[in-house]
Design an enzyme around this catalytic site. Structure first.
Site, PDB file in Angstrom:
ATOM      1  N   ASP A  88      -2.359  -2.717  12.756  1.00 56.17           N
ATOM      2  CA  ASP A  88      -1.601  -3.947  12.552  1.00 56.17           C
ATOM      3  C   ASP A  88      -2.086  -4.694  11.312  1.00 56.17           C
ATOM      4  OD1 ASP A  88       0.259  -6.022  13.666  1.00 56.17           O
ATOM      5  OD2 ASP A  88      -1.583  -7.195  13.608  1.00 56.17           O
ATOM      6  N   GLU A 109       0.866   0.044   9.255  1.00 54.40           N
ATOM      7  CA  GLU A 109       1.911  -0.988   9.308  1.00 54.40           C
ATOM      8  C   GLU A 109       1.795  -1.830   8.042  1.00 54.40           C
ATOM      9  OE1 GLU A 109       3.756  -5.015  10.473  1.00 54.40           O
ATOM     10  OE2 GLU A 109       1.607  -4.737  10.619  1.00 54.40           O
TER      11      GLU A 109
HETATM   12  C1  GLC Z   1       2.175  -7.508  12.397  1.00 51.32           C
HETATM   13  C2  GLC Z   1       2.988  -7.577  13.659  1.00 51.32           C
HETATM   14  C3  GLC Z   1       3.560  -8.936  13.783  1.00 51.32           C
HETATM   15  C4  GLC Z   1       2.443  -9.918  13.843  1.00 51.32           C
HETATM   16  C5  GLC Z   1       1.475  -9.747  12.672  1.00 51.32           C
HETATM   17  C6  GLC Z   1       0.189 -10.446  12.948  1.00 51.32           C
HETATM   18  O1  GLC Z   1       2.934  -7.665  11.264  1.00 51.32           O
HETATM   19  O2  GLC Z   1       3.979  -6.589  13.651  1.00 51.32           O
HETATM   20  O3  GLC Z   1       4.384  -9.045  14.913  1.00 51.32           O
HETATM   21  O4  GLC Z   1       2.969 -11.204  13.804  1.00 51.32           O
HETATM   22  O5  GLC Z   1       1.137  -8.420  12.446  1.00 51.32           O
HETATM   23  O6  GLC Z   1      -0.576  -9.742  13.895  1.00 51.32           O
HETATM   24  C1  GLC Z   2       3.586  -8.488   8.405  1.00 52.44           C
HETATM   25  C2  GLC Z   2       4.341  -8.439   7.085  1.00 52.44           C
HETATM   26  C3  GLC Z   2       5.386  -9.470   6.999  1.00 52.44           C
HETATM   27  C4  GLC Z   2       5.959  -9.599   8.364  1.00 52.44           C
HETATM   28  C5  GLC Z   2       4.935 -10.256   9.245  1.00 52.44           C
HETATM   29  C6  GLC Z   2       5.307 -10.326  10.679  1.00 52.44           C
HETATM   30  O1  GLC Z   2       2.277  -8.141   8.268  1.00 52.44           O
HETATM   31  O2  GLC Z   2       3.573  -8.377   5.939  1.00 52.44           O
HETATM   32  O3  GLC Z   2       6.363  -9.114   6.071  1.00 52.44           O
HETATM   33  O4  GLC Z   2       7.109 -10.330   8.317  1.00 52.44           O
HETATM   34  O5  GLC Z   2       3.707  -9.670   9.117  1.00 52.44           O
HETATM   35  O6  GLC Z   2       6.479 -10.997  10.847  1.00 52.44           O
END
Ligand code: GLC
Ligand code: GLC
Length: 645
Positions: free
Chosen positions: A286, A328
């Site tokens: 993540d 991710e």
């Molecule tokens: C990732 C997750 C998102 C979350 C963020 C912080 O982007 O997919 O849902 O808000 O990380 O953990």
């Molecule tokens: C992620 C991404 C961002 C995304 C968010 C979760 O890490 O970098 O584009 O929208 O966190 O919403």
């Protein structure tokens, strides 16, 4: 430094003090073998990150003991899985692979309920199940579980640790690989480390980025993005317990971990091995782009972030090699690619394909999609994309402005258009979506909405308009056909297979109403599943259409290990690619991104080579003589090359 001499010397010293007493002689031999193999790499990576610290060796020694302990606790069944995966490391490239991502509570109430839904997953063909974070987290807003208070404790609203263990076993028996989140950029502010830091314990204050005043944060801030500007400006939050500013890239209650501290690396490795030993086969990294901060940069995608991930990967190769990483990284396409490597992340979300699928549905012009995929689709043959159309997060328009520029498309303006198109501010749009993360300073935003609503089904049903419904269903099937065939693991977002529409109930919930992403986090009830079986409904057409596509994917190996070539069809609304397997079998996929029929000459697509091509999805057969192909609105063709008859 003579790195070779140093690593040998360090390894010898570590081995002398290593406690392997919990392992049998055979296990010791396996562990030592893997350690010997990985240590040069792991050592070099850690020297690069922590080598300047006088206490480097202390942490290195502690890390190896942590790995040994993790290996000792790993069950025999999982150790067998390790061996099987080492012998056949490309399991995730198989045509049988089909992913689903879901929230435990929304999909099945709790972990026990999920176990009862396994037959549904099997029936759908799922072999990979990503469960959204299910760990203990703050009550109320926990960013959908992405604020973790205890990596080793299941959130009690979902069940117990024992339920998770049982589920993990049951999934394995059903041939479904469990995928869990590794939320390692931050913990919640209720994690014991954060609580100790709040209470003034210096050891734990060093686990985070904490500052007495705003001076240093302001220096960093000059170069940082804001991820959730709708809830808080800037990247730092004031903690009134410790009287310090804390780095919080996401919400105030998500405290970024400080990886310049080797104690953090070691502690998180320990948590990672705990998750690995639960039986998951992939960890979703993540927010991995954010783990290393460097003054004067945007603190994303830093070189040392890569070193850290490679070091974690190397730790897994020693203690739990069945587990792979999924990246991710929702960032610029060039940066996405840098995380993908056998020794870093074997799997990666494909956010560019996702965003450009939506882009192309809006514009009905495939140029940007074709060019971008020609530029960025190819990755190491040891790795695989995880291709998706929707997920629990917003859609960010992460295409490369340079590639768009070559097409005469201005990135800034085009993003504004896309945001308007998908949030109902563009006349004639079929989409029903919601703006997310609007930045009051620059008007930037991203888009939320369920696949079906964004694809036009919500509008079609509301207006009771058969043509709109028909187009929406065809769009939903077409975009799924792409993720099912272009190469990689297709990942269905739970509920999309049933064409579920936006759920606006979050607007009534105080812990959710500020976060529009909840509009696409939708409960999947037994009634929804039943309704999808009722003949003739749009939901039924989506569900059965998808079943056909999935069935075909699993039937032909060309959907598995094969190479992908993106073809330029010289036809605005068509997107085409060819998959070629080692045995020469080829599949040509053509999609019509418009609601008008399109014609294309088979020679342009490379079909004039005398072979016979049979569409797996219709009676069309392209015989040796060149001919013109005609595609109905949103039609997909999967032309399989068979030998001339
Ligand atoms: C990732 C997750 C998102 C979350 C963020 C912080 O982007 O997919 O849902 O808000 O990380 O953990
Ligand atoms: C992620 C991404 C961002 C995304 C968010 C979760 O890490 O970098 O584009 O929208 O966190 O919403």
């Amino acid at each position: 430094m003579d790195i070779e001499r140093e690593y040998k010397r360090s390894l010898e010293r570590i081995l002398t003090g290593l406690d392997l007493s919990g392992m049998s002689k055979r296990e010791q031999a396996v562990f030592i073998d893997r350690l010997n193999e990985q240590f040069p790499r792991l050592f070099a990576l850690l020297v690069d990150i922590y080598g300047q610290r006088y206490d480097f060796f202390y942490y290195l020694q502690q890390l190896v003991q942590t790995l040994a302990n993790g290996f000792t606790k790993r069950s025999n069944v999982l150790k067998q899985k390790d061996n099987a995966r080492l012998a056949a490391p490309h399991w995730y490239q198989d045509e049988n692979m089909l992913g689903m991502a879901c929230y435990v509570d929304l999909f099945a109430g709790d972990l026990k309920g999920l176990q009862q839904r396994i037959p549904y997953l099997v029936e759908t063909g799922i072999t990979y199940l990503h469960l959204m974070p299910l760990y203990d987290s703050p009550k109320g807003d926990s960013d959908g579980g992405y604020a973790v208070s205890d990596y080793r404790k299941v959130n009690d609203t979902l069940g117990t640790n024992k339920d998770l263990e049982e589920l993990s076993k049951a999934l394995a028996e059903a041939g479904i690989s469990l995928v869990l989140d590794f939320v390692f950029n931050h913990t919640s502010d209720e994690h014991p480390w954060a609580l100790a830091a709040k209470a003034g314990d210096q050891k734990y204050q060093e686990f985070y980025y904490m500052f007495d005043d705003k001076h240093v944060p302001d220096e960093y801030e000059k170069h940082l993005r804001e991820i959730f500007p709708q809830v808080r400006r800037g990247n730092f939050s004031w903690d009134s317990d410790s009287n310090k500013w804390v780095w919080t890239t996401f919400n105030n209650f998500q405290w970024d971990l400080n990886y310049t501290n080797p104690a953090v690396f070691n502690a998180i490795t320990d948590e990672m091995l705990y998750l690995a030993n639960l039986g998951c086969e992939a960890l979703r990294l993540d927010a991995l782009a954010f783990i290393w901060k460097e003054m004067g940069t945007n603190c994303e995608n830093q070189a040392k972030a890569h070193s850290l991930i490679q070091a974690f990967n190397s730790c897994l190769q020693i203690a739990a090699p069945a587990v792979v990483f999924k990246s991710e990284a929702i960032v610029h396409p060039d940066e996405v690619l840098k995380y993908i490597d056998k020794q870093e992340c074997q799997l990666s979300y494909n956010p560019l394909l996702m965003a450009l699928i939506w882009n192309t549905l809006a514009t009905r012009d495939t140029h940007l999609l074709t060019e971008s995929m020609q530029e960025s689709f190819e990755i190491s043959p040891d790795c695989a994309w995880v291709n998706y159309v929707r997920c629990h997060d917003d859609i960010g328009w992460t295409f490369d402005d340079a590639v768009a520029g070559q097409q005469g498309v201005n990135g800034y303006d085009h993003r504004r258009f896309l945001n308007q198109f998908y949030t109902g501010r563009f006349e004639g749009s079929f989409a029903t979506g919601v703006a997310f993360g609007e930045n009051p300073s620059n008007g930037d935003c991203r888009v939320c909405g369920s696949l079906a609503s964004l694809a036009g089904l919500e509008q079609g049903i509301e207006q009771n308009n058969a043509t709109l419904i028909e187009h929406a269903v065809a769009r939903i099937l077409m975009v799924h056909s792409i993720i099912l065939s272009i190469g990689g693991i297709p990942l269905i977002y739970s509920g999309d297979e049933l064409a579920l529409l936006n759920d606006y109930s979050y607007e009534q919930d105080d812990s959710k109403k500020h976060d529009e992403r909840w509009v696409q986090r939708i409960p999947v009830t037994d009634a929804d599943i039943q309704a999808s079986k009722k003949k003739g409904t749009p939901q039924n057409r989506v569900a059965t259409g998808l079943q056909t596509l999935i069935g075909l994917r699993k039937q032909y190996s060309v959907f598995g290990q094969a190479s992908t070539r993106i073809i330029n069809p010289h036809q605005n609304a068509l997107f085409a690619y060819q998959r070629t397997a080692k045995d020469g079998t080829a599949l040509l996929a053509i999609c019509n991104f418009s609601e008008h029929k399109q014609k294309v000459s088979s020679v342009t697509l490379g079909l004039g080579n005398g072979d016979v091509w049979q569409d797996l999805l219709s009676p069309v057969r392209v015989s040796p003589a060149p001919q013109e192909l005609e595609l109905a609105p949103y039609q997909v063709m999967w032309l399989l090359n068979s030998q001339p008859v």
